[in-house]
Each structure stands twice: as structure tokens, then as C-alpha cells.
Design an enzyme around this catalytic site. Sequence first.
Site, mmCIF file in Angstrom:
data_model
loop_
_atom_site.group_PDB
_atom_site.id
_atom_site.type_symbol
_atom_site.label_atom_id
_atom_site.label_comp_id
_atom_site.label_asym_id
_atom_site.label_seq_id
_atom_site.Cartn_x
_atom_site.Cartn_y
_atom_site.Cartn_z
ATOM 1 N N GLU A 19 -10.808 -2.749 4.541
ATOM 2 C CA GLU A 19 -9.453 -2.240 4.755
ATOM 3 C C GLU A 19 -9.341 -0.837 4.154
ATOM 4 O O GLU A 19 -10.120 -0.454 3.277
ATOM 5 C CB GLU A 19 -8.424 -3.162 4.076
ATOM 6 C CG GLU A 19 -8.310 -4.524 4.733
ATOM 7 C CD GLU A 19 -7.104 -5.337 4.254
ATOM 8 O OE1 GLU A 19 -6.429 -5.935 5.099
ATOM 9 O OE2 GLU A 19 -6.844 -5.375 3.042
ATOM 10 N N ASP A 78 0.784 -1.243 0.000
ATOM 11 C CA ASP A 78 0.000 0.000 0.000
ATOM 12 C C ASP A 78 0.821 1.302 0.000
ATOM 13 O O ASP A 78 1.818 1.399 0.717
ATOM 14 C CB ASP A 78 -0.874 0.092 1.261
ATOM 15 C CG ASP A 78 -1.585 -1.193 1.586
ATOM 16 O OD1 ASP A 78 -1.502 -2.151 0.813
ATOM 17 O OD2 ASP A 78 -2.228 -1.229 2.645
ATOM 18 N N GLN A 111 4.253 0.655 2.076
ATOM 19 C CA GLN A 111 4.491 -0.589 2.803
ATOM 20 C C GLN A 111 5.657 -1.306 2.123
ATOM 21 O O GLN A 111 5.606 -1.590 0.921
ATOM 22 C CB GLN A 111 3.231 -1.478 2.759
ATOM 23 C CG GLN A 111 2.113 -0.987 3.642
ATOM 24 C CD GLN A 111 2.378 -1.287 5.104
ATOM 25 O OE1 GLN A 111 2.227 -2.404 5.557
ATOM 26 N NE2 GLN A 111 2.787 -0.265 5.863
ATOM 27 N N TYR A 163 2.136 -1.207 9.907
ATOM 28 C CA TYR A 163 1.126 -1.368 8.861
ATOM 29 C C TYR A 163 0.689 -0.003 8.308
ATOM 30 O O TYR A 163 1.208 1.044 8.691
ATOM 31 C CB TYR A 163 -0.068 -2.166 9.418
ATOM 32 C CG TYR A 163 0.091 -3.665 9.269
ATOM 33 C CD1 TYR A 163 1.339 -4.249 9.018
ATOM 34 C CD2 TYR A 163 -1.010 -4.517 9.369
ATOM 35 C CE1 TYR A 163 1.475 -5.618 8.861
ATOM 36 C CE2 TYR A 163 -0.884 -5.896 9.220
ATOM 37 C CZ TYR A 163 0.357 -6.444 8.967
ATOM 38 O OH TYR A 163 0.482 -7.799 8.809
ATOM 39 N N ARG A 173 -7.761 -1.378 11.566
ATOM 40 C CA ARG A 173 -6.483 -0.791 11.122
ATOM 41 C C ARG A 173 -6.642 0.283 10.048
ATOM 42 O O ARG A 173 -7.733 0.602 9.627
ATOM 43 C CB ARG A 173 -5.553 -1.893 10.612
ATOM 44 C CG ARG A 173 -6.099 -2.710 9.459
ATOM 45 C CD ARG A 173 -5.029 -3.676 8.957
ATOM 46 N NE ARG A 173 -5.591 -4.683 8.101
ATOM 47 C CZ ARG A 173 -6.017 -5.876 8.497
ATOM 48 N NH1 ARG A 173 -5.953 -6.211 9.768
ATOM 49 N NH2 ARG A 173 -6.525 -6.734 7.626
ATOM 50 N N ASP A 174 -5.485 0.769 9.622
ATOM 51 C CA ASP A 174 -5.338 1.689 8.495
ATOM 52 C C ASP A 174 -5.935 3.069 8.774
ATOM 53 O O ASP A 174 -6.864 3.523 8.088
ATOM 54 C CB ASP A 174 -5.951 1.093 7.205
ATOM 55 C CG ASP A 174 -5.422 -0.294 6.897
ATOM 56 O OD1 ASP A 174 -4.303 -0.605 7.346
ATOM 57 O OD2 ASP A 174 -6.122 -1.072 6.218
HETATM 58 C C1 FRU Z 1 -3.895 -3.710 2.646
HETATM 59 C C2 FRU Z 1 -3.306 -4.136 3.975
HETATM 60 C C3 FRU Z 1 -3.683 -3.184 5.085
HETATM 61 C C4 FRU Z 1 -2.562 -3.371 6.068
HETATM 62 C C5 FRU Z 1 -1.372 -3.543 5.147
HETATM 63 C C6 FRU Z 1 -0.293 -4.453 5.683
HETATM 64 O O1 FRU Z 1 -3.200 -4.208 1.569
HETATM 65 O O2 FRU Z 1 -3.689 -5.460 4.307
HETATM 66 O O3 FRU Z 1 -4.968 -3.406 5.640
HETATM 67 O O4 FRU Z 1 -2.415 -2.276 6.921
HETATM 68 O O5 FRU Z 1 -1.891 -4.092 3.954
HETATM 69 O O6 FRU Z 1 0.810 -4.471 4.819
#
Ligand code: FRU
Length: 485
Positions: free
Chosen positions: A224, A43, A59, A103, A170-171
Site C-alpha cells: 500500500e 492516511d 482520510q 481513498y 491503489r494510492d
Molecule cells: C492505508 C489504506 C490505503 C487506502 C486507504 C483507505 O491505510 O488502506 O491503501 O487507500 O487506507 O482509507
Amino acid sequence: MNEKTKAYLLEAYEGEAQNREKKENDPWNPGFHLSPPAGWLNDPNGLCQSGGIYHVFFQYSPQDPCGKGLRSWGHYTSCDLLNWQYRGIFLCPDEWFDRSGVYSGCGVVSGNEIFLFYTGNVKEEGTFDYILAGRQANQVMVLQRPDGTMEKKLLLTNENYPDNYTCHVRDPKVWKHGSSWRMILGGRKKGDRGAALLYESEDLYCWRLKKEITSKIPFGYMWECPDVLSFGEKNFLSFCPQGISREEYRFQNVYQSGYIPLKGDIDHALEADENCFTEWDMGFDFYAPQTFVDQQGRRILIGWMGLPDIEGEYGNPTVERGWQHCLTLPRVITEKKGKLYQNPPAEFLKLRQDSYPLSEGQSVEISVPYVEGEFTELTDQPFSLVINQEVEIAWENGVFTLKFSNESGAGRKTRKAKIDGLASVRVYADSSSVEIFVNDGEFVFTSRYYPESQKRQMVLEHSAGKACLWSLKPMKVCLRMEEKD
Ligand code: FRU
């Protein structure tokens, strides 16, 4: 720098150094898309512009192109979206609350400062399902002190989420809302229902739960990467639902990514109507997009040109060459009659080199892999463009298709979308990807593919409009940190 930071960076930079040259010499290394210096990328994170500088974090796990390493945030900066400088690993898992990975998250600019937010993932050791137990989802803010050191501040932990949520929360995406701040988190409720949680804050440090936003009827088991986009009075919730059944003309990928218009502003919006969910992209490789507003006031989206959990369906042969995945082009988002349109920013016109007018039945060979094609004044006649006999882009009778030959698609075959009429098509072909913007960005198809040759032969089989191709020059991406400007 603590011992954990040192150990992580040592291993990560060693991994990067091992694979970087291989990647630089790989003909599939993208010319005008951001990709990992080596290893794995997913991401886009922390997108923002401050003091004229664009920041793109991502990421990153440089140790392993299959993504098995712990996630950190890699960092690129640019003044113009075309010249990029790699600035190394900015955040890595070095605290108890992010020990299984830093993350995804976002960046916000307040005054001269950039505040970053991410989810610290913790997988406890033991026998757990990691859905209902064994996982901590810690929301963390990162402050840069004036002396250049950094502090990670833990904001929210599992205790702060409603009891009917699993450990998948998350996120964080944060934005200014009037005189205060909002944060939205993606989540999986108990009973396998996707939803988002909205928090509010006056100072970015202290957050209170304001409400939950979910669909009218269940729409996937997990959401997500949520985001909220506002255009005047109109607000849209963007998110990536997992667990939607595939259909012939939509929801063709393993997981989805799209948006729903909200009724009213986010604080007052009722449930989101899942029947109004529009996919951001109809291609094989698009997920986890994030948007930000730049200093010109443009709402810009960048997505991950990839998807999790595609093994067995299609793949990316770059893994053997020490790297995997890239980001999409930045896309300027505009709103027309409740729909969102995506188009590459004007900056990308500067990559154009030689132009090649093209007529129906004609074939043109371009000696570089970077090509833009613009097809306008189309009048609902069949359209078909073939690239290197490997990719076919076609529209006929209300259906748009993108097809790859077996070898070049690495398992990718066909994606289709119902598009009533055809007015324009804009194609951006890089050395291992293609992005197609249809009807002024109303529909987009984004895919990786792996052409045999690095020349581009374009054959326009059918078209009743105007067509022009351009060879493009690549962006400038400086990976050597010692060459920092
Ligand atoms: C989306 C995800 C997010 C998470 C990240 C981990 O692709 O699964 O929800 O924060 O990737 O790398």
C-alpha cells in the site's frame, strides 16, 4: 454540488458537530499533532505546498470514530506548519467511480495549480471476495476550475492494470520526472504478491504503464501507499507491505512501512532488494506515510499515527470520546550514506517555552502535557527515561526499548530495536502520543498512549550525557470554518 455531495456532507458535518465539542474537551486531544475535528482519521493525503501554503489532506470519516463511514478527504492548511486552519471536507464519494470511498492519493503542484489524485473505491453489491472480483480501483484526478468548481476525471480503471493483478491497486503518488510525470500505484498480484506499478504521462491526463516494480523474492501479499524519494542520484522506494512475518526486533506490527534503496533511477531500477528494507518507524503506531518536497526544497514526511486491523491487540480509548487517530509530526528526511534520517522541522523549536536542565537520578514535573526532551553527548552508557511511571524509554547493550504500563498503553506493551550505539535521543511527548528520535533521526519510535495525568513527570534514571527538557506550547488549530483567515 450534486445531490450525493449534499447528502454526504450533511451527514458528515452532522457527525462532526455531534462529537467536536467532546473531542475539544478531551484531555487526550493532541496539542501539536493534526487530528480529525471529530470521528476517524487515517492516511495523510495530497501533501504539498503551493504559494507558501502547506496543504495536508487526510482520510476522514467524521460520522464514526471507528472508521465505519465512507472515506472522504478532510483538509488543513498552514503557512508555517504550526498554525493550522481546518477547511472542511474537500473530496467526498459522490460519483459512480468513488461511491465506496475516496481513498488515498497525493497532490502535485504545476504552475499555480494543484492537481490531486486519489483512488475511487467501488465495492459492488453481491457475493464477492473483493480481492479477485467485486471491487473497482479507479484512479482519479481532481481539477479545480478557475471559478472554484471542481471536476473529477477518471484516469485508470481495472482494465488498465496487468491481467496478473487482483482488484487491489491503489494510492497514486505522482511526481515530476524530467519533463514528464510519473505515477506509482500499490498493488496485490494474483498469487498474493505485493508490487507497485509505474505509469508515465506528458500532461497528467493520459497515463501509460511503464513497468512493474517488485521485490526479488515475494515480500508481503499487498503493497500500500508507495512513494519514490530522490536525493540527487539516489532513489528510494517507500511502501507499506502487508503479510510480513513478525520478528523479535523488527516487523513487530501487524503491517509494515519502510523503504528500499533503488539501483538506478526509477525508470531503470531492477527489482528492489527486500533484504535492504528499512522500517521507517519502530513504534506501535505508524503507517501509510507520504512525502513531498516543500518550497524550501525540504523532503517532508508525514505518517498516520495508527494502523489498520489492530483490534484485539491494542486500542485507542478516545473512541468513546468521539474521535480516533492523529498524524505524526512532519519530519524532514535527509540522506546519509544510503540511509534516511527523520527529524522534526526547525519550526517546531518555536513551540519551546520553559527549559528544565535534567541530571541523572533527577525527576522534574512539568505542569503541561506537551514536553520535548533532548539528550545529547550520550556515550553508549545505559540510558533510561521514565515518564509518569507509565512509559519507559531505555537503551542498554545494543537494544533500545519502549515500554508502556498496561493502563496507559491500552494494550501496547514493548517495542524493541537493535541499535548498536547511542549518541542522542529526542523525545516529543504530546497529550496522547510519544515520538522518539534516536541518533539524529536514524531510528524513530512513534506511539499513541493514554496517560492518566496531564502533567508530565520525567525521571532520568540513567544517562551519561547532557539532558534538557522544555515545556511546549500547543500548535494553533482553528476548526471553525467560519473563522477562516
Ligand atoms: C492505508 C489504506 C490505503 C487506502 C486507504 C483507505 O491505510 O488502506 O491503501 O487507500 O487506507 O482509507
